[in-house]
Design an enzyme around this catalytic site. Structure first.
Site, mmCIF file in Angstrom:
data_model
loop_
_atom_site.group_PDB
_atom_site.id
_atom_site.type_symbol
_atom_site.label_atom_id
_atom_site.label_comp_id
_atom_site.label_asym_id
_atom_site.label_seq_id
_atom_site.Cartn_x
_atom_site.Cartn_y
_atom_site.Cartn_z
ATOM 1 N N ASP A 35 -9.290 -5.064 -25.059
ATOM 2 C CA ASP A 35 -9.702 -5.341 -26.497
ATOM 3 C C ASP A 35 -10.437 -3.746 -26.740
ATOM 4 O O ASP A 35 -10.228 -3.234 -28.115
ATOM 5 C CB ASP A 35 -10.472 -6.508 -27.070
ATOM 6 N N TYR A 73 -16.292 -12.988 -29.161
ATOM 7 C CA TYR A 73 -15.343 -13.225 -30.133
ATOM 8 C C TYR A 73 -15.373 -14.551 -30.729
ATOM 9 O O TYR A 73 -14.364 -15.192 -30.916
ATOM 10 C CB TYR A 73 -13.988 -12.734 -29.899
ATOM 11 N N GLU A 107 -17.839 2.899 -29.246
ATOM 12 C CA GLU A 107 -16.750 2.099 -28.745
ATOM 13 C C GLU A 107 -15.724 1.662 -29.533
ATOM 14 O O GLU A 107 -15.818 1.212 -30.889
ATOM 15 C CB GLU A 107 -17.443 0.587 -28.189
ATOM 16 N N ASP A 130 -14.085 -2.620 -22.494
ATOM 17 C CA ASP A 130 -14.166 -3.381 -21.280
ATOM 18 C C ASP A 130 -13.027 -3.958 -20.650
ATOM 19 O O ASP A 130 -11.985 -3.230 -21.261
ATOM 20 C CB ASP A 130 -15.109 -4.799 -21.697
#
Length: 504
Positions: free
Chosen positions: A77, A228, A482, A80
């Site tokens: 995603d 999430y 990120e 990571d």
């Protein structure tokens, strides 16, 4: 015409040409190519021979093996190495919507966009291959986030997590159904057999999501929360999935479902802000992203139902108009903020996800308005389709470098862009440069380094600057540095539009 008149005309034409040059100052075509390339850097599984981001290698080739299910593939995603299927599915839906709306503007980039979509849908076919189960995630998130290692070196648990009849997850299941339905339309004129397979599976997964209702927050708990966690509830995903299925099939079963359930979106929505619940400012109609689908439903449905429902009584058009009014700087009902440099802001981190998703809806709705010969009324303020495009263009140009720092927030685009993004694979030496394994904690020295990342994740759009237009180019500040798939996915469509309409 007099000499004075001719001179005046020359001056006016020169001024107009200067304005056009300023407006077309960004290379939207280059940004589009790179925004699609980014998805190759997020790939999990066995990489194809045509892989262009060659510093990435095969990874997670045994996902699902421990339970006898092939779960290899899909996308990581963000920075990571976990495959979170809820945001992955939303990213796939948005890539598909981008192609459906703007595919004709993509030119040579269209086949690469289709590759990016298919990488997601191939994986989702695997994740929904066992009747009564939908896989929602692969990878134990706490172990993964405790390490700084390349995806090619992963030695943290690759636990698969699924929702089922007994432990339902309607939001993740319905979002996967939406991704499969939207993608089936993309491939309808490219690979009819594959398109039919996607649509058949979309119907099956939606039925599962609707029949066995419940949130994956409850079914999977700390495996998905706070990463999430779905704070907006699962009703929006069910309606979103049904809307896409209606668009793909024209089956009145789905349109009836949407119309009969749309009132459930009127409640105040909670958003996921840095893993904590946050009550939405502006109401549910103003939200759109991987968690809340409300504004996307209204904009998509406004086109689908425009011919069958009286415009004055359509909740989709009414709420879409309200959504537009919540964004415009001159609107009396604005509910977002803007930085001094002009960047749209909503509460929470990774703010550019809002700038890209909302800009996408602005451009899409402007097209629908133009086709219907309509404008939006925000009390005494009138917003034309061109005004919506203008606001979206301001966001796109800001992201690409027209901002107080004169900095692009897309890696590899422009002369100045983020060098130290929060991304494991990008920040660690590539397998080609360092074949030996880099263990869980061995990567910390690279995380802490002030050196630029050795591998360029071309096309990645980072979380972006703060509301004062300040940006710290630091891996530690993941909120700003990120990248995520759901920032880039809607940006693909917006960039395709401006590639063909650079002076809009």
């Amino acid at each position: 015409m007099s000499l004075f008149g001719r001179l005046r005309m020359v001056v006016l034409l020169a001024a107009m040409m200067a304005v056009m040059v300023v407006k077309a100052s960004q290379d939207y075509g280059d940004a589009l190519t790179k925004s699609i390339l980014f998805f190759e850097g997020q790939r999990s599984g066995k990489l194809p021979s045509r892989q262009r981001m060659t510093w990435r290698k095969d990874s997670a080739l045994q996902d699902g093996l421990q339970i006898g299910v092939d779960l290899v593939g899909g996308y990581y995603d963000a920075g990571d190495n976990v495959k979170f299927n809820f945001p992955m599915a939303f990213s796939t839906t948005m890539l598909a919507w981008s192609v459906l709306e703007f595919g004709k503007d993509m030119g040579a980039d269209l086949p690469r966009a289709l590759d990016a979509i298919r990488w997601g849908t191939d994986y989702f076919l695997k994740a929904t291959s066992i009747p009564g189960f939908v896989f929602a995630q692969v990878g134990e998130p706490y172990g993964d986030h405790n390490c700084w290692e390349r995806p090619e070196d992963m030695d943290t648990p690759r636990n698969p997590y699924a929702v089922s009849k007994q432990f339902p997850g309607s939001e993740v299941s319905a979002e996967i159904a939406a991704a499969l339905a939207a993608s089936s339309m993309v491939f309808k004129h490219v690979d009819l057999e594959y398109s039919a397979r996607l649509l058949k599976r979309a119907r099956m997964v939606f039925e599962f999501a609707e029949t066995y209702r419940g949130s994956y927050n409850d079914a999977l708990g700390p495996c998905v929360c706070p990463f999430y966690c779905d704070f907006s509830g699962y009703e929006d995903e069910l309606i979103w999935g049904a809307t896409w299925l209606f668009k793909a099939t024209t089956d009145p079963t789905y349109s009836n479902y949407v119309v009969e359930n749309v009132h459930k979106l009127e409640k105040s929505v909670m958003r996921n802000v840095n893993g904590l619940p946050y009550s939405s400012v502006g109401g549910s109609f103003a939200e759109f992203g991987w968690d809340s689908k409300h504004a996307g439903i209204n904009v998509l449905a406004s086109k689908l139902f425009m011919s069958s429902i009286d415009i004055g009584s359509s909740p989709f058009i009414h709420n879409s108009d309200k959504f537009i009014c919540s964004l415009l700087p001159e609107s009396p009902t604005i509910s977002v903020s803007y930085s001094p440099g002009g960047l749209l802001f909503k509460p929470g981190g990774s703010n550019l996800q809002h700038a890209t998703t909302l800009s996408f809806l602005l451009v899409v709705y402007s097209r629908y308005l133009k086709q219907a010969n309509r404008v939006v009324y925000c009390n005494n303020v009138v917003a034309s389709p061109a005004r919506l495009v203008q606001v979206a263009k301001g966001q796109v140009d800001y992201i690409l470098g027209s901002n107080p720092l004169n900095m692009s927030y897309m890696v590899g685009y422009g002369k100045k862009f983020p060098q130290r993004i929060h991304h494991r694979g990008s920040s660690l030496p590539s397998v080609g440069q360092h074949p030996q394994q880099i263990g869980c904690k061995d990567g910390s020295v690279y995380f802490d380094s002030s050196n630029p990342n050795p591998n360029m994740l071309t096309g990645a759009v980072v979380g972006g600057p703060d509301i004062k237009d300040s940006y710290e180019d630091s891996r530690v500040d993941f909120v700003q540095s990120e990248p995520t798939t759901y920032i880039n996915a809607p940006f693909v469509g917006v960039l395709a539009y401006f590639k063909s309409h650079p002076w809009s």
